[in-house]
Design a protein around this motif. Structure first.
Motif, PDB file in Angstrom:
ATOM      1  N   MET A 181       0.968  -1.120   0.215  1.00  0.00           N
ATOM      2  CA  MET A 181       0.073  -0.336   0.279  1.00  0.00           C
ATOM      3  C   MET A 181       0.937   1.536   0.420  1.00  0.00           C
ATOM      4  SD  MET A 181      -2.455   0.500   3.075  1.00  0.00           S
ATOM      5  CE  MET A 181      -3.885   2.406   3.480  1.00  0.00           C
ATOM      6  N   THR A 182       0.400   2.281  -1.067  1.00  0.00           N
ATOM      7  CA  THR A 182       1.058   3.437  -0.990  1.00  0.00           C
ATOM      8  C   THR A 182       1.178   4.044   0.039  1.00  0.00           C
ATOM      9  OG1 THR A 182       1.775   3.156  -3.278  1.00  0.00           O
ATOM     10  CG2 THR A 182       1.510   5.189  -2.392  1.00  0.00           C
ATOM     11  N   LYS A 183       2.314   4.962   1.105  1.00  0.00           N
ATOM     12  CA  LYS A 183       1.144   6.225   1.627  1.00  0.00           C
ATOM     13  C   LYS A 183       2.316   6.957   1.055  1.00  0.00           C
ATOM     14  CE  LYS A 183       3.560   3.730   5.228  1.00  0.00           C
ATOM     15  NZ  LYS A 183       4.210   3.695   6.609  1.00  0.00           N
ATOM     16  N   THR A 184       1.698   8.524   1.520  1.00  0.00           N
ATOM     17  CA  THR A 184       2.501  10.439   1.926  1.00  0.00           C
ATOM     18  C   THR A 184       3.222  10.123   3.277  1.00  0.00           C
ATOM     19  OG1 THR A 184       0.335  10.437   0.368  1.00  0.00           O
ATOM     20  CG2 THR A 184       1.405  11.941   1.417  1.00  0.00           C
ATOM     21  N   ALA A 185       4.723  10.674   2.635  1.00  0.00           N
ATOM     22  CA  ALA A 185       4.874  11.194   3.587  1.00  0.00           C
ATOM     23  C   ALA A 185       5.756  12.516   2.802  1.00  0.00           C
ATOM     24  CB  ALA A 185       6.376  10.375   4.643  1.00  0.00           C
ATOM     25  N   ILE A 186       6.223  13.198   4.154  1.00  0.00           N
ATOM     26  CA  ILE A 186       6.906  14.296   3.953  1.00  0.00           C
ATOM     27  C   ILE A 186       8.252  14.414   4.669  1.00  0.00           C
ATOM     28  CG2 ILE A 186       7.705  16.889   4.772  1.00  0.00           C
ATOM     29  CD1 ILE A 186       4.493  17.375   5.197  1.00  0.00           C
ATOM     30  N   VAL A 187       9.551  14.143   3.490  1.00  0.00           N
ATOM     31  CA  VAL A 187      11.470  14.048   4.267  1.00  0.00           C
ATOM     32  C   VAL A 187      11.332  15.644   4.079  1.00  0.00           C
ATOM     33  CG1 VAL A 187      13.114  13.790   2.818  1.00  0.00           C
ATOM     34  CG2 VAL A 187      11.209  12.420   2.479  1.00  0.00           C
ATOM     35  N   LEU A 188      11.944  15.731   5.384  1.00  0.00           N
ATOM     36  CA  LEU A 188      12.673  17.399   5.115  1.00  0.00           C
ATOM     37  C   LEU A 188      14.200  16.575   6.443  1.00  0.00           C
ATOM     38  CD1 LEU A 188      12.832  20.426   6.377  1.00  0.00           C
ATOM     39  CD2 LEU A 188      11.483  19.241   8.374  1.00  0.00           C
ATOM     40  N   ARG A 243      -3.617  18.439   6.706  1.00  0.00           N
ATOM     41  CA  ARG A 243      -4.165  18.586   5.321  1.00  0.00           C
ATOM     42  C   ARG A 243      -2.858  18.136   3.587  1.00  0.00           C
ATOM     43  NH1 ARG A 243      -5.706  24.527   2.498  1.00  0.00           N
ATOM     44  NH2 ARG A 243      -7.009  24.317   3.674  1.00  0.00           N
ATOM     45  N   SER A 244      -1.923  17.749   4.400  1.00  0.00           N
ATOM     46  CA  SER A 244      -0.971  17.141   2.926  1.00  0.00           C
ATOM     47  C   SER A 244      -1.226  15.710   3.613  1.00  0.00           C
ATOM     48  CB  SER A 244      -0.225  16.881   3.832  1.00  0.00           C
ATOM     49  OG  SER A 244       0.984  16.314   4.512  1.00  0.00           O
ATOM     50  N   GLY A 245      -2.152  15.138   3.919  1.00  0.00           N
ATOM     51  CA  GLY A 245      -2.458  13.537   4.454  1.00  0.00           C
ATOM     52  C   GLY A 245      -1.200  12.676   3.929  1.00  0.00           C
ATOM     53  N   ALA A 246       0.125  13.688   4.729  1.00  0.00           N
ATOM     54  CA  ALA A 246       0.996  12.911   5.250  1.00  0.00           C
ATOM     55  C   ALA A 246       0.518  11.468   6.767  1.00  0.00           C
ATOM     56  CB  ALA A 246       2.283  13.246   5.455  1.00  0.00           C
ATOM     57  N   GLN A 247       1.313  10.482   6.411  1.00  0.00           N
ATOM     58  CA  GLN A 247       1.291   9.849   7.468  1.00  0.00           C
ATOM     59  C   GLN A 247       3.071   9.614   8.170  1.00  0.00           C
ATOM     60  OE1 GLN A 247       0.016   6.737   3.891  1.00  0.00           O
ATOM     61  NE2 GLN A 247      -1.402   6.035   5.847  1.00  0.00           N
ATOM     62  N   GLU A 248       3.832   9.898   7.227  1.00  0.00           N
ATOM     63  CA  GLU A 248       4.923   9.771   8.024  1.00  0.00           C
ATOM     64  C   GLU A 248       5.727  11.220   7.931  1.00  0.00           C
ATOM     65  OE1 GLU A 248       5.524   4.634   7.875  1.00  0.00           O
ATOM     66  OE2 GLU A 248       7.201   6.637   6.994  1.00  0.00           O
ATOM     67  N   LEU A 249       6.865  11.329   8.732  1.00  0.00           N
ATOM     68  CA  LEU A 249       7.831  12.705   8.976  1.00  0.00           C
ATOM     69  C   LEU A 249       8.728  11.845   8.142  1.00  0.00           C
ATOM     70  CD1 LEU A 249       7.946  16.818   9.249  1.00  0.00           C
ATOM     71  CD2 LEU A 249       9.763  15.530   9.493  1.00  0.00           C
ATOM     72  N   HIS A 250      10.286  12.156   7.927  1.00  0.00           N
ATOM     73  CA  HIS A 250      11.272  11.809   7.745  1.00  0.00           C
ATOM     74  C   HIS A 250      11.915  13.048   7.746  1.00  0.00           C
ATOM     75  CE1 HIS A 250      10.421   7.199   6.913  1.00  0.00           C
ATOM     76  NE2 HIS A 250       9.838   7.890   6.372  1.00  0.00           N
ATOM     77  N   CYS A 251      13.143  12.920   8.580  1.00  0.00           N
ATOM     78  CA  CYS A 251      14.035  14.352   8.868  1.00  0.00           C
ATOM     79  C   CYS A 251      15.557  13.606   9.099  1.00  0.00           C
ATOM     80  CB  CYS A 251      13.296  14.710   9.775  1.00  0.00           C
ATOM     81  SG  CYS A 251      14.235  16.764  10.254  1.00  0.00           S
ATOM     82  N   SER A 252      16.562  14.505   8.056  1.00  0.00           N
ATOM     83  CA  SER A 252      18.112  14.282   8.531  1.00  0.00           C
ATOM     84  C   SER A 252      18.146  14.564   9.849  1.00  0.00           C
ATOM     85  CB  SER A 252      18.599  15.580   7.518  1.00  0.00           C
ATOM     86  OG  SER A 252      18.597  16.183   8.231  1.00  0.00           O
ATOM     87  N   PRO A 253      19.354  13.884  10.212  1.00  0.00           N
ATOM     88  CA  PRO A 253      19.900  14.255  12.109  1.00  0.00           C
ATOM     89  C   PRO A 253      19.795  16.086  11.832  1.00  0.00           C
ATOM     90  CG  PRO A 253      21.363  12.239  10.708  1.00  0.00           C
ATOM     91  CD  PRO A 253      20.064  12.772  10.126  1.00  0.00           C
ATOM     92  N   LEU A 254      20.234  16.512  12.988  1.00  0.00           N
ATOM     93  CA  LEU A 254      19.856  18.356  13.029  1.00  0.00           C
ATOM     94  C   LEU A 254      21.679  18.658  13.272  1.00  0.00           C
ATOM     95  CD1 LEU A 254      16.942  18.456  15.116  1.00  0.00           C
ATOM     96  CD2 LEU A 254      16.857  18.423  13.267  1.00  0.00           C
ATOM     97  N   PRO A 255      21.244  19.803  12.844  1.00  0.00           N
ATOM     98  CA  PRO A 255      22.740  20.410  13.150  1.00  0.00           C
ATOM     99  C   PRO A 255      22.707  21.424  14.578  1.00  0.00           C
ATOM    100  CG  PRO A 255      21.914  21.384  11.346  1.00  0.00           C
ATOM    101  CD  PRO A 255      20.940  20.109  11.931  1.00  0.00           C
ATOM    102  N   LEU A 256      23.446  20.971  15.061  1.00  0.00           N
ATOM    103  CA  LEU A 256      23.583  22.190  16.304  1.00  0.00           C
ATOM    104  C   LEU A 256      25.362  22.552  16.640  1.00  0.00           C
ATOM    105  CD1 LEU A 256      22.625  19.458  18.585  1.00  0.00           C
ATOM    106  CD2 LEU A 256      21.402  21.144  17.725  1.00  0.00           C
ATOM    107  N   CYS A 257      25.454  24.240  16.741  1.00  0.00           N
ATOM    108  CA  CYS A 257      27.001  24.282  16.972  1.00  0.00           C
ATOM    109  C   CYS A 257      26.665  25.293  18.076  1.00  0.00           C
ATOM    110  CB  CYS A 257      26.721  25.623  15.772  1.00  0.00           C
ATOM    111  SG  CYS A 257      25.512  26.644  15.717  1.00  0.00           S
ATOM    112  N   ASP A 258      27.941  25.835  18.569  1.00  0.00           N
ATOM    113  CA  ASP A 258      28.413  26.453  19.710  1.00  0.00           C
ATOM    114  C   ASP A 258      27.970  27.898  19.531  1.00  0.00           C
ATOM    115  OD1 ASP A 258      29.089  24.041  21.329  1.00  0.00           O
ATOM    116  OD2 ASP A 258      30.962  24.626  20.581  1.00  0.00           O
TER     117      ASP A 258
END
Length: 243
Positions: free
Chosen positions: A1-8, A143-158
């Motif tokens: 089954m096809t799922k809608t997702a958001i990749v960030l 509204r997007s109908g996304a069932q999942e959100l896939h995100c990259s690791p987050l950048p941090l700094c001092d």
């Protein structure tokens, strides 16, 4: 089954206004539709406060939210914000998501200040712009109908961040409290790359942090925030995909 997702993907980090911008572009909504969503929050001071406009950094085009809000002198409790959301005209699923994001944020603030969740008084986080960002991001995500959100690791700094509590080290305390279980990496720059509002939203949608999933891209958008980092590729990349 096809799922809608958001990749960030977040090479320079993520903020609430970037979430609003990127999700609005993925939704391909016009100015009138965006204004109607904002009006649905039911807060008079938010009317006609935001537009999504073309923007570029280093000759790379994208979009940015232009937000014009009155200055507020009062603070809000979690109960006040939850009541605003409950009374709004947003869809029930959007209300639930926005409420969850603010509860996650309140728990982090309570840990930082050594008080109960009910005693937390939001400052920047509870200001109009954070209510705007969280509620509209929630509405657009639903509204997007996304069932999942896939995100990259987050950048941090001092570096340092100036806020209502004075001069703070980066990442700010509320972000620090929410970082458990979130993959991060260090970058060669200074300042705030991840805001509490944005991280609370990502945790509220149970974002999956890591590499790209195998998917088919349907639509994409590039969103810029209010800060330019000289040593980073700026902007966040949003993709609506099918898994």
């Amino acid at each position: 089954m096809t799922k809608t997702a958001i990749v960030l993907r977040t090479p320079s980090g993520i903020s609430g206004d970037m979430l609003l911008t990127g999700l609005a572009r993925l939704a391909d909504i016009n100015a009138g539709e965006l204004a109607a969503l904002v009006d649905a929050i039911g807060v008079e001071a938010l009317r006609d406060c935001v537009t999504i406009e073309p923007h570029e950094v280093n000759w790379i085009t994208g979009w940015r939210a232009q937000i014009d809000l009155p200055h507020e002198h009062h603070h809000r409790t979690l109960a006040t914000i939850v009541e605003i959301i409950a009374r709004s005209g947003l869809e029930d699923a959007a209300k639930a998501l926005a409420t969850r994001a603010f509860r996650i944020l309140a728990e982090a603030e309570a840990a930082v200040h050594g008080c109960t969740v009910d005693e937390v008084h939001f400052h920047e986080v509870g200001a109009l712009d954070s209510i705007l960002d969280t509620c509209i991001a929630a509405a657009l995500y639903v509204r997007s109908g996304a069932q999942e959100l896939h995100c990259s690791p987050l950048p941090l700094c001092d570096g340092t961040i100036r806020c209502e509590h004075g001069l703070l080290a980066s990442p700010p305390p509320a972000v620090q409290e929410m970082l458990n279980g979130v993959p991060v990496y260090g970058v060669d720059d200074k300042g705030e790359t991840v805001t509490p509002t944005a991280l609370a939203f990502l945790k509220a949608v149970d974002a999956r942090f890591g590499k790209w999933p195998v998917c088919e891209v349907v639509r994409s958008a590039r969103a810029y925030g209010g800060k330019v980092f000289p040593n980073l590729p700026n902007g966040a990349m949003f993709f609506l995909v099918r898994l």
